[in-house]
Design a protein around this motif. Structure first.
Motif, mmCIF file in Angstrom:
data_model
loop_
_atom_site.group_PDB
_atom_site.id
_atom_site.type_symbol
_atom_site.label_atom_id
_atom_site.label_comp_id
_atom_site.label_asym_id
_atom_site.label_seq_id
_atom_site.Cartn_x
_atom_site.Cartn_y
_atom_site.Cartn_z
ATOM 1 N N THR A 1 22.115 36.289 -26.838
ATOM 2 C CA THR A 1 21.979 34.873 -27.186
ATOM 3 C C THR A 1 23.094 34.014 -26.595
ATOM 4 O OG1 THR A 1 23.202 35.175 -29.261
ATOM 5 C CG2 THR A 1 20.798 35.432 -29.345
ATOM 6 N N GLU A 2 24.148 34.650 -26.038
ATOM 7 C CA GLU A 2 25.271 33.908 -25.481
ATOM 8 C C GLU A 2 25.565 34.403 -24.062
ATOM 9 O OE1 GLU A 2 26.644 31.423 -27.019
ATOM 10 O OE2 GLU A 2 25.742 31.719 -29.006
ATOM 11 N N PHE A 3 26.165 33.531 -23.259
ATOM 12 C CA PHE A 3 26.564 33.924 -21.918
ATOM 13 C C PHE A 3 27.856 34.735 -21.962
ATOM 14 C CE2 PHE A 3 24.157 29.984 -20.815
ATOM 15 C CZ PHE A 3 23.199 30.589 -20.012
ATOM 16 N N GLY A 4 27.944 35.693 -21.038
ATOM 17 C CA GLY A 4 29.172 36.449 -20.855
ATOM 18 C C GLY A 4 30.022 35.820 -19.767
ATOM 19 N N PHE A 5 30.452 36.638 -18.812
ATOM 20 C CA PHE A 5 31.346 36.163 -17.753
ATOM 21 C C PHE A 5 30.565 35.645 -16.552
ATOM 22 C CE2 PHE A 5 34.192 39.371 -19.780
ATOM 23 C CZ PHE A 5 35.228 38.509 -20.115
ATOM 24 N N ALA A 6 31.125 34.625 -15.917
ATOM 25 C CA ALA A 6 30.732 34.285 -14.555
ATOM 26 C C ALA A 6 31.459 35.221 -13.605
ATOM 27 C CB ALA A 6 31.098 32.834 -14.236
ATOM 28 N N ALA A 7 30.972 35.312 -12.367
ATOM 29 C CA ALA A 7 31.648 36.145 -11.378
ATOM 30 C C ALA A 7 33.060 35.629 -11.124
ATOM 31 C CB ALA A 7 30.848 36.148 -10.072
ATOM 32 N N MET A 8 33.931 36.518 -10.666
ATOM 33 C CA MET A 8 35.306 36.130 -10.341
ATOM 34 C C MET A 8 35.313 35.008 -9.302
ATOM 35 S SD MET A 8 37.817 37.384 -11.986
ATOM 36 C CE MET A 8 38.996 36.667 -10.835
ATOM 37 N N GLN A 9 36.101 33.969 -9.578
ATOM 38 C CA GLN A 9 36.211 32.808 -8.704
ATOM 39 C C GLN A 9 37.311 31.924 -9.279
ATOM 40 O OE1 GLN A 9 32.722 29.960 -9.603
ATOM 41 N NE2 GLN A 9 32.118 31.860 -10.624
ATOM 42 N N HIS A 10 37.686 30.891 -8.540
ATOM 43 C CA HIS A 10 38.591 29.894 -9.117
ATOM 44 C C HIS A 10 37.895 29.278 -10.315
ATOM 45 C CE1 HIS A 10 40.949 26.237 -9.618
ATOM 46 N NE2 HIS A 10 41.891 26.836 -8.902
ATOM 47 N N LEU B 1 30.904 37.354 -6.059
ATOM 48 C CA LEU B 1 31.203 36.265 -5.134
ATOM 49 C C LEU B 1 32.492 36.536 -4.370
ATOM 50 C CD1 LEU B 1 30.513 33.290 -7.583
ATOM 51 C CD2 LEU B 1 28.984 34.101 -5.762
ATOM 52 N N GLY B 2 32.665 35.795 -3.269
ATOM 53 C CA GLY B 2 33.927 35.763 -2.545
ATOM 54 C C GLY B 2 34.488 37.132 -2.243
ATOM 55 N N ALA C 1 43.774 50.701 0.411
ATOM 56 C CA ALA C 1 42.822 51.245 -0.563
ATOM 57 C C ALA C 1 43.387 51.173 -1.982
ATOM 58 C CB ALA C 1 42.460 52.681 -0.205
ATOM 59 N N LYS C 2 44.635 51.589 -2.129
ATOM 60 C CA LYS C 2 45.258 51.554 -3.453
ATOM 61 C C LYS C 2 45.414 50.114 -3.939
ATOM 62 C CE LYS C 2 49.285 53.030 -6.111
ATOM 63 N NZ LYS C 2 50.590 53.766 -6.070
ATOM 64 N N ALA C 3 45.838 49.231 -3.029
ATOM 65 C CA ALA C 3 46.042 47.833 -3.420
ATOM 66 C C ALA C 3 44.737 47.180 -3.852
ATOM 67 C CB ALA C 3 46.654 47.053 -2.258
ATOM 68 N N LEU C 4 43.646 47.460 -3.154
ATOM 69 C CA LEU C 4 42.365 46.833 -3.487
ATOM 70 C C LEU C 4 41.840 47.285 -4.847
ATOM 71 C CD1 LEU C 4 40.690 47.009 0.035
ATOM 72 C CD2 LEU C 4 41.320 44.924 -1.199
ATOM 73 N N ILE C 5 42.219 48.470 -5.261
ATOM 74 C CA ILE C 5 41.762 48.964 -6.565
ATOM 75 C C ILE C 5 42.716 48.559 -7.681
ATOM 76 C CG2 ILE C 5 41.388 51.075 -7.930
ATOM 77 C CD1 ILE C 5 39.091 50.304 -6.085
ATOM 78 N N THR C 6 44.016 48.491 -7.404
ATOM 79 C CA THR C 6 44.990 48.271 -8.480
ATOM 80 C C THR C 6 45.438 46.820 -8.626
ATOM 81 O OG1 THR C 6 46.833 48.797 -6.988
ATOM 82 C CG2 THR C 6 45.857 50.616 -8.255
ATOM 83 N N ALA C 7 45.274 46.011 -7.584
ATOM 84 C CA ALA C 7 45.715 44.617 -7.686
ATOM 85 C C ALA C 7 44.882 43.867 -8.716
ATOM 86 C CB ALA C 7 45.597 43.932 -6.323
ATOM 87 N N SER C 8 45.467 42.829 -9.285
ATOM 88 C CA SER C 8 44.716 42.031 -10.252
ATOM 89 C C SER C 8 43.597 41.293 -9.536
ATOM 90 C CB SER C 8 45.627 41.024 -10.941
ATOM 91 O OG SER C 8 45.920 39.945 -10.058
ATOM 92 N N PRO C 9 42.494 41.042 -10.215
ATOM 93 C CA PRO C 9 41.394 40.337 -9.555
ATOM 94 C C PRO C 9 41.802 38.963 -9.032
ATOM 95 C CG PRO C 9 40.976 40.572 -11.920
ATOM 96 C CD PRO C 9 42.127 41.442 -11.590
ATOM 97 N N ASN C 10 42.676 38.271 -9.734
ATOM 98 C CA ASN C 10 43.091 36.952 -9.257
ATOM 99 C C ASN C 10 43.971 37.041 -8.017
ATOM 100 O OD1 ASN C 10 41.961 34.690 -10.670
ATOM 101 N ND2 ASN C 10 42.965 35.464 -12.520
ATOM 102 N N ASP C 11 44.793 38.100 -7.894
ATOM 103 C CA ASP C 11 45.585 38.272 -6.680
ATOM 104 C C ASP C 11 44.667 38.515 -5.487
ATOM 105 O OD1 ASP C 11 47.979 37.859 -7.936
ATOM 106 O OD2 ASP C 11 48.513 39.983 -8.106
ATOM 107 N N ARG D 1 41.516 37.570 -5.256
ATOM 108 C CA ARG D 1 40.795 36.318 -5.008
ATOM 109 C C ARG D 1 41.663 35.346 -4.219
ATOM 110 N NH1 ARG D 1 41.247 31.531 -6.794
ATOM 111 N NH2 ARG D 1 42.618 32.074 -8.532
ATOM 112 N N ARG D 2 42.906 35.193 -4.600
ATOM 113 C CA ARG D 2 43.782 34.251 -3.903
ATOM 114 C C ARG D 2 44.019 34.673 -2.452
ATOM 115 N NH1 ARG D 2 46.192 33.461 -9.240
ATOM 116 N NH2 ARG D 2 47.341 35.427 -9.016
ATOM 117 N N ALA D 3 44.144 35.966 -2.213
ATOM 118 C CA ALA D 3 44.359 36.445 -0.845
ATOM 119 C C ALA D 3 43.166 36.113 0.038
ATOM 120 C CB ALA D 3 44.609 37.961 -0.855
#
Length: 502
Positions: free
Chosen positions: A56-65, A140-141, A251-261, A263-265
C-alpha cells in the motif's frame, strides 16, 4: 480506514489499497534487492514470502541525487539500492475478458526519476480504457548504465546493461503475474517518454525481451543513445578513477564503497563528458554484443528489432526545456558545430541551410532538440515501417502560458495529456488560455493510446507511416495529418549520427 485487496502472485500474496474507482499495489518486488554481492549483477529471482506482503506504500526510488526523486512540491521519495519494484493500477469491478496491460517506463536521462510520481499511476487511463497500468523502477546511472565488466575478477563478476535487464525482469514478472490482477499477458504494450522512450526501443532490440510485449509507444526517444563497448570501457575507467580506485582495486571498491560515493564518481564523469563532448550521453544501454548485441537504431535499420506495432513521435519544441533547466543538449552555435564536425564534409552547411536564422538562439535551440530527438526518431520510424505497422506523430500543442514563457510544446509536456490531469491543474496550466485545446489533445492522446493498446492500431483517422507517404499525425487542436513534415530538415539530417566518446 483504507480498504484493502489481496492478490496471490507467484512469489506470494500482496495487499494493495482499494479506492472508489481503482485499486493500487505499490512497490511489489520483481527481483531480489541488488545489494552486497548482487550490486552490479543481473537481477536475480525474488525469494518467495509467506503471509501477506503490504503493497500500500512506496518503497525506495533507485539510487540518484535526491532531487531527482521529487514526487511533490516539497516531497522526495527516499532512494536506495533496494529499488527493483513495480506498481499496478487496475479498475475495480469484473471484466468479461482479461484487460489489456500498459507498462510504463519513466524517463529522466537514465540517471533520475521514479515510478512513484503520482502522474504515472495511470488511474485515469485505467478507468477510461479499462486497462491495467504497470509502472516500474529500474537501476539508474552508476548502478544501471555503466559497464564495469572490465573490472570483473574470478571472485566478483560485473554484468552489463543492468537497467535494461531490470526492465526485462519486470516484463517477465508481468507475464507470470498480471493475470491475477485481471490483465492479459498476451496483450502487453510498453510505453515510455524520453529515456523511457529510448528504453522502449532498446527492448525492441533486446533478444531476451522477445514475446514479453506485443506493441510499443516511444514518446520523444533520443533513439541513437548507446555507447559502443569501447566507449563504455573508457567511460567506466573514468568513473573508477573518480572513485579513487585503480584497475587492481576497482572490484573491491565497487562492492564496498558507499552508494553515494559511487553515484558522485559517475555523476562527475557524466558532467565532464557532456560539457566537453556535446551530443554524447554515456549513461545508457551499452552495445555489449551479448544482452544488447546491436544498438536500437542499428537493430531497427537491419530489421532485427522485434516486429510488433510501434507508435513513435516527438514534440515540436523539445529543446526549450533543457535550455532553461538543464543545458545538456547541443543548443548553442558552438555545440551544434561540434556535433556536426563528426559527420561528413558538408554536414554543417547542409544542416545550417535547413534552419534559416542560424545562429539565433531560438534556431539553435530547435536544432539541438531536433538533433537529439527528432533526427534519430525519423530513422527508426523509416526502418520499422518496412517490417511492422508503424505510426508517427508530432506533438505541437502548448497552452498560451507556455508560449509566453518561451517553452512551446516542450519536452515532457506530452505526459500531461497522455496520463490526464486534475481539472484544477489543467485550469492553472491554461490560466492564460487554451483549456479547450488541452482537453482536445488529451482526448487525442488517450483515445489513440488506448485503441493501440487494445488492438495494435490507433484510431482510423491516423494512417500508418510508409516511406513513400510519411504520414504523420500532428497532435494539436485541431489535429491533422501531414505527409513528410519538415522535409528539407529531414533530408539535411540524413546520415548524421551521434558522435563517439573514443
Amino acid at each position: 480506514m483504507v480498504a484493502t485487496t489481496d492478490i496471490p502472485t507467484a512469489e506470494g500474496i500482496v495487499r494493495g489499497s482499494r479506492g472508489r474507482r481503482v485499486s493500487r499495489w505499490r512497490s511489489i518486488p520483481f527481483a531480489a534487492a541488488p545489494v552486497g554481492e548482487l550490486r552490479f549483477r543481473a537481477p536475480q529471482p525474488v525469494t518467495p514470502w509467506s503471509g501477506v506482503r503490504d503493497a500500500t506504500e512506496f518503497g525506495f526510488a533507485a539510487m540518484q541525487h535526491r532531487s531527482g526523486a521529487r514526487i511533490g512540491p516539497r516531497r522526495q521519495q527516499p532512494t536506495g539500492e533496494d529499488c527493483l519494484t513495480l506498481n499496478v493500477t487496475a479498475p475495480n469491478g469484473p471484466s468479461a475478458t482479461p484487460r489489456p496491460v500498459m507498462v510504463f517506463i519513466h524517463g529522466g536521462g537514465y540517471f533520475i526519476g521514479t515510478s512513484a510520481l503520482g502522474l504515472y499511476s495511470g488511474a485515469r487511463l485505467a478507468v477510461l480504457g479499462d486497462v491495467i497500468v504497470v509502472s516500474m523502477n529500474y537501476r539508474l546511472g552508476a548502478f544501471g548504465y555503466v559497464d564495469f565488466g572490465e573490472f570483473s575478477t574470478p571472485e566478483q563478476q560485473f554484468d552489463s546493461n543492468l537497467g535494461l535487464r531490470d526492465q526485462v525482469a519486470a516484463l517477465e514478472w508481468v507475464q507470470r503475474n498480471i493475470a491475477a490482477f485481471g490483465g492479459d499477458p498476451d496483450n502487453v504494450t510498453i510505453f515510455g517518454e524520453s529515456a523511457g522512450a529510448h528504453a522502449v526501443l532498446a527492448l525492441f532490440a533486446t533478444p531476451a525481451a522477445a514475446g514479453l510485449f506485443h506493441r510499443g509507444i516511444s514518446q520523444s526517444p533520443p533513439a541513437d543513445w548507446g555507447p559502443s563497448r569501447a566507449d563504455a570501457q573508457l567511460f567506466a575507467r573514468r568513473c573508477v578513477e573518480n572513485l579513487g580506485a585503480t584497475k587492481e582495486t576497482a572490484a573491491k571498491a565497487l562492492i564496498t564503497a558507499s552508494p553515494n560515493d559511487i553515484r558522485r564518481a559517475v555523476d562527475k564523469a557524466v558532467a565532464t563528458v557532456m560539457r566537453d563532448q556535446p551530443g554524447i550521453f554515456p549513461v545508457s544501454p551499452v552495445v555489449d554484443e551479448d544482452f544488447l548485441p546491436r544498438s536500437a537504431v542499428a537493430a531497427f535499420t537491419e530489421g532485427t528489432a522485434h516486429r510488433v506495432p510501434l507508435i513513435i513521435g516527438t514534440n515540436r519544441d523539445e529543446g526549450t526545456l533543457f535550455v532553461r533547466f538543464d543545458d545538456t543538449l547541443p543548443t548553442t552555435p558552438d555545440r551544434i558545430r561540434s556535433v556536426l564536425r563528426h559527420a561528413d564534409g558538408d554536414a554543417e552547411s547542409r544542416v545550417v541551410a535547413a534552419y534559416p536564422g542560424f545562429p539565433a538562439k531560438k534556431v539553435t535551440v530547435r536544432m539541438g532538440g531536433d538533433f537529439t530527438f527528432w533526427r534519430p526518431a525519423v530513422a527508426v520510424t523509416e526502418a520499422h515501417s518496412r517490417h511492422a505497422p508503424t505510426y508517427a506523430y508530432r506533438f505541437d500543442y502548448a497552452p498560451r502560458s507556455l508560449h509566453l514563457a518561451g517553452f512551446g510544446a516542450t519536452h515532457a509536456l506530452d505526459l500531461i495529456p497522455v496520463f490526464g490531469t486534475s481539472p484544477t491543474f489543467a485550469r492553472a496550466l491554461t490560466a492564460a488560455g487554451g483549456y479547450r485545446g488541452l482537453l482536445s489533445v488529451t482526448r487525442q492522446f488517450q483515445q489513440n493510446w488506448l485503441a493501440f493498446a487494445r488492438t495494435g492500431e490507433p484510431l482510423p483517422s491516423w494512417p500508418a507511416y510508409t516511406e513513400d507517404q510519411r504520414a504523420t499525425m500532428i497532435i494539436d487542436s485541431p489535429p491533422r495529418v501531414v505527409h513528410d513534415p519538415e522535409k528539407p530538415k529531414r533530408l539535411a539530417w540524413q546520415g548524421i549520427h551521434s558522435p563517439s566518446l573514443v
